[in-house]
Design a protein around this motif. Structure first.
Motif, PDB file in Angstrom:
ATOM      1  N   ASN A  73      17.160   5.994   8.204  1.00  0.00           N
ATOM      2  CA  ASN A  73      17.844   6.432   6.524  1.00  0.00           C
ATOM      3  C   ASN A  73      16.800   6.849   5.120  1.00  0.00           C
ATOM      4  O   ASN A  73      17.297   7.422   4.296  1.00  0.00           O
ATOM      5  CB  ASN A  73      18.939   6.177   5.416  1.00  0.00           C
ATOM      6  CG  ASN A  73      20.264   7.039   7.134  1.00  0.00           C
ATOM      7  OD1 ASN A  73      20.236   7.195   7.922  1.00  0.00           O
ATOM      8  ND2 ASN A  73      20.936   5.432   7.265  1.00  0.00           N
ATOM      9  N   ALA A  74      14.931   6.119   5.275  1.00  0.00           N
ATOM     10  CA  ALA A  74      14.613   6.357   4.060  1.00  0.00           C
ATOM     11  C   ALA A  74      14.077   7.703   3.955  1.00  0.00           C
ATOM     12  O   ALA A  74      13.912   8.607   4.885  1.00  0.00           O
ATOM     13  CB  ALA A  74      13.937   5.268   4.913  1.00  0.00           C
ATOM     14  N   SER A  75      13.415   7.780   2.832  1.00  0.00           N
ATOM     15  CA  SER A  75      13.424   9.239   2.325  1.00  0.00           C
ATOM     16  C   SER A  75      12.435   9.768   2.596  1.00  0.00           C
ATOM     17  O   SER A  75      11.727  10.686   2.495  1.00  0.00           O
ATOM     18  CB  SER A  75      14.484   9.562   0.864  1.00  0.00           C
ATOM     19  OG  SER A  75      13.666   9.379   0.344  1.00  0.00           O
ATOM     20  N   GLN A  76      11.099   8.670   2.473  1.00  0.00           N
ATOM     21  CA  GLN A  76       9.593   8.979   2.956  1.00  0.00           C
ATOM     22  C   GLN A  76       9.310   8.172   4.189  1.00  0.00           C
ATOM     23  O   GLN A  76       9.577   7.288   5.339  1.00  0.00           O
ATOM     24  CB  GLN A  76      10.037   7.820   1.775  1.00  0.00           C
ATOM     25  CG  GLN A  76       9.649   7.714   0.100  1.00  0.00           C
ATOM     26  CD  GLN A  76       8.920   8.199  -0.903  1.00  0.00           C
ATOM     27  OE1 GLN A  76       7.389   7.561  -0.994  1.00  0.00           O
ATOM     28  NE2 GLN A  76       9.610   8.111  -2.281  1.00  0.00           N
ATOM     29  N   PRO A  77       9.361   9.453   3.842  1.00  0.00           N
ATOM     30  CA  PRO A  77       8.465   9.258   5.819  1.00  0.00           C
ATOM     31  C   PRO A  77       7.941   8.151   5.753  1.00  0.00           C
ATOM     32  O   PRO A  77       7.861   7.159   6.999  1.00  0.00           O
ATOM     33  CB  PRO A  77       8.019  10.696   6.512  1.00  0.00           C
ATOM     34  CG  PRO A  77       7.598  11.457   4.973  1.00  0.00           C
ATOM     35  CD  PRO A  77       8.358  10.722   4.010  1.00  0.00           C
ATOM     36  N   GLU A  78       6.381   7.477   5.516  1.00  0.00           N
ATOM     37  CA  GLU A  78       5.838   6.869   5.706  1.00  0.00           C
ATOM     38  C   GLU A  78       6.523   5.287   5.554  1.00  0.00           C
ATOM     39  O   GLU A  78       6.610   4.391   6.034  1.00  0.00           O
ATOM     40  CB  GLU A  78       4.646   6.334   4.119  1.00  0.00           C
ATOM     41  CG  GLU A  78       3.658   7.370   4.910  1.00  0.00           C
ATOM     42  CD  GLU A  78       2.645   6.877   3.673  1.00  0.00           C
ATOM     43  OE1 GLU A  78       1.926   5.664   3.802  1.00  0.00           O
ATOM     44  OE2 GLU A  78       2.255   7.771   3.097  1.00  0.00           O
ATOM     45  N   LEU A  79       7.059   5.343   4.364  1.00  0.00           N
ATOM     46  CA  LEU A  79       8.197   4.758   4.837  1.00  0.00           C
ATOM     47  C   LEU A  79       9.024   4.229   5.878  1.00  0.00           C
ATOM     48  O   LEU A  79       9.865   2.928   7.023  1.00  0.00           O
ATOM     49  CB  LEU A  79       9.494   3.886   3.561  1.00  0.00           C
ATOM     50  CG  LEU A  79       9.552   3.724   1.491  1.00  0.00           C
ATOM     51  CD1 LEU A  79      10.537   3.604   1.136  1.00  0.00           C
ATOM     52  CD2 LEU A  79       8.363   2.162   2.277  1.00  0.00           C
ATOM     53  N   GLN A  94       0.981  -0.755  -0.190  1.00  0.00           N
ATOM     54  CA  GLN A  94      -0.411  -0.176   0.231  1.00  0.00           C
ATOM     55  C   GLN A  94       1.067   1.310   0.065  1.00  0.00           C
ATOM     56  O   GLN A  94       1.141   2.237  -0.924  1.00  0.00           O
ATOM     57  CB  GLN A  94      -0.961  -0.150   1.514  1.00  0.00           C
ATOM     58  CG  GLN A  94      -2.047  -0.996   1.040  1.00  0.00           C
ATOM     59  CD  GLN A  94      -2.875  -1.312   1.955  1.00  0.00           C
ATOM     60  OE1 GLN A  94      -2.351  -0.254   2.941  1.00  0.00           O
ATOM     61  NE2 GLN A  94      -4.167  -2.437   2.426  1.00  0.00           N
ATOM     62  N   ILE A  95       2.353   0.883   0.482  1.00  0.00           N
ATOM     63  CA  ILE A  95       2.967   2.517   0.702  1.00  0.00           C
ATOM     64  C   ILE A  95       3.743   2.571  -0.300  1.00  0.00           C
ATOM     65  O   ILE A  95       3.692   3.423  -0.622  1.00  0.00           O
ATOM     66  CB  ILE A  95       3.769   2.173   1.679  1.00  0.00           C
ATOM     67  CG1 ILE A  95       3.348   2.502   3.129  1.00  0.00           C
ATOM     68  CG2 ILE A  95       4.890   3.165   2.229  1.00  0.00           C
ATOM     69  CD1 ILE A  95       3.933   1.859   4.626  1.00  0.00           C
ATOM     70  N   VAL A  96       4.014   1.283  -1.025  1.00  0.00           N
ATOM     71  CA  VAL A  96       4.738   1.392  -2.480  1.00  0.00           C
ATOM     72  C   VAL A  96       3.138   1.563  -3.657  1.00  0.00           C
ATOM     73  O   VAL A  96       4.391   3.079  -4.152  1.00  0.00           O
ATOM     74  CB  VAL A  96       5.400  -0.076  -2.900  1.00  0.00           C
ATOM     75  CG1 VAL A  96       5.363   0.068  -3.510  1.00  0.00           C
ATOM     76  CG2 VAL A  96       6.252  -0.033  -1.523  1.00  0.00           C
ATOM     77  N   GLY A  97       2.106   1.864  -3.784  1.00  0.00           N
ATOM     78  CA  GLY A  97       1.823   2.369  -4.352  1.00  0.00           C
ATOM     79  C   GLY A  97       1.464   3.523  -4.231  1.00  0.00           C
ATOM     80  O   GLY A  97       0.456   4.110  -5.085  1.00  0.00           O
ATOM     81  N   LYS A  98       1.269   4.074  -3.154  1.00  0.00           N
ATOM     82  CA  LYS A  98       0.797   5.434  -2.709  1.00  0.00           C
ATOM     83  C   LYS A  98       1.549   6.699  -2.418  1.00  0.00           C
ATOM     84  O   LYS A  98       1.774   7.165  -3.961  1.00  0.00           O
ATOM     85  CB  LYS A  98       0.826   5.780  -1.768  1.00  0.00           C
ATOM     86  CG  LYS A  98      -1.586   5.230  -1.692  1.00  0.00           C
ATOM     87  CD  LYS A  98      -1.543   6.033   0.332  1.00  0.00           C
ATOM     88  CE  LYS A  98      -1.521   5.722   1.489  1.00  0.00           C
ATOM     89  NZ  LYS A  98      -1.593   5.174   2.688  1.00  0.00           N
ATOM     90  N   GLN A  99       3.258   6.567  -2.425  1.00  0.00           N
ATOM     91  CA  GLN A  99       4.511   6.357  -2.849  1.00  0.00           C
ATOM     92  C   GLN A  99       5.371   6.171  -3.708  1.00  0.00           C
ATOM     93  O   GLN A  99       6.374   7.022  -4.566  1.00  0.00           O
ATOM     94  CB  GLN A  99       5.178   6.541  -1.493  1.00  0.00           C
ATOM     95  CG  GLN A  99       4.391   7.038  -0.194  1.00  0.00           C
ATOM     96  CD  GLN A  99       4.158   8.554  -0.552  1.00  0.00           C
ATOM     97  OE1 GLN A  99       5.110   9.089  -0.352  1.00  0.00           O
ATOM     98  NE2 GLN A  99       2.395   8.506   0.731  1.00  0.00           N
ATOM     99  N   MET A 100       5.473   5.443  -4.433  1.00  0.00           N
ATOM    100  CA  MET A 100       6.282   4.978  -5.002  1.00  0.00           C
ATOM    101  C   MET A 100       5.429   3.890  -6.510  1.00  0.00           C
ATOM    102  O   MET A 100       6.496   3.217  -7.113  1.00  0.00           O
ATOM    103  CB  MET A 100       8.126   4.288  -5.059  1.00  0.00           C
ATOM    104  CG  MET A 100       8.065   4.542  -3.247  1.00  0.00           C
ATOM    105  SD  MET A 100       9.176   3.673  -2.735  1.00  0.00           S
ATOM    106  CE  MET A 100      10.740   3.398  -3.270  1.00  0.00           C
TER     107      MET A 100
END
Length: 176
Positions: free
Chosen positions: A148-154, A89-95
């Motif tokens: 170190n992830a650049s996306q806050p949700e990740l 779900q996170i990847v679907g929205k963010q990436m």
């Protein structure tokens, strides 16, 4: 004859180049190589690890001799399936352009096959050893992403899942 060979050709004479100067190489279309971002490497590693946990644990439900090993396998299936869905779900929205792995990478496939080929009497110990190694590797990957992830949700997903992985490792170590 020697005079002809020693004299520069008309093309070289016009450019001022000598026969020993390197000739220009025609430009070719450069090959584009995709270098995955840190977030992409995390997602791919997390998905591969999760798929491995689910497949190897399903195998443990079939082959394990000990009830406590089967209980841990059920926990791993439930928790890693939930984590996998959340990550999707996170990847679907963010990436949305990132293609998630549909199957296990070769390393994980060979580990599942190794477990499949393990005798029933040796299965529990082999499963426990593989799970300890896999969870330690996952903890390393998730720790890095939590920092170190650049996306806050990740980053938030990695932090939350890291606690689950640490709990799994503790439970697996108690089986040993």
């Amino acid at each position: 004859m020697l005079a002809l060979l020693a004299a520069p050709s008309p093309a070289l004479a016009q450019t001022g180049a000598s026969p020993s100067d390197p000739q220009p190489v025609p430009q070719q279309n450069p090959v584009r190589v995709h270098h995955p971002s840190q977030d992409e490497r995390f997602v791919n590693g997390a998905m591969a690890g999760g798929l491995f946990e689910i497949r190897s644990s399903k195998l443990a439900l079939e082959k394990a001799q000990r009830g406590d090993v089967k209980q841990v396998a059920q926990m791993l299936i439930k928790d890693h399936t939930r984590s996998e869905r959340e990550l999707e779900q996170i990847v679907g929205k963010q990436m949305p352009d990132l293609r998630l792995p549909a199957s296990l990478p070769m390393k994980e496939k060979s580990q599942v096959q190794e477990l499949r080929n393990t005798s029933s009497s040796d299965f529990d110990a082999a499963f426990i050893t593989m799970q300890m190694k896999a969870h330690q590797a996952a903890i390393d990957i998730f720790s890095e992403a939590a920092k170190n992830a650049s996306q806050p949700e990740l980053k938030a997903f990695a932090r939350k899942t890291l606690r689950v992985l640490e709990t799994h490792l503790q439970r697996i170590q108690k089986l040993a």
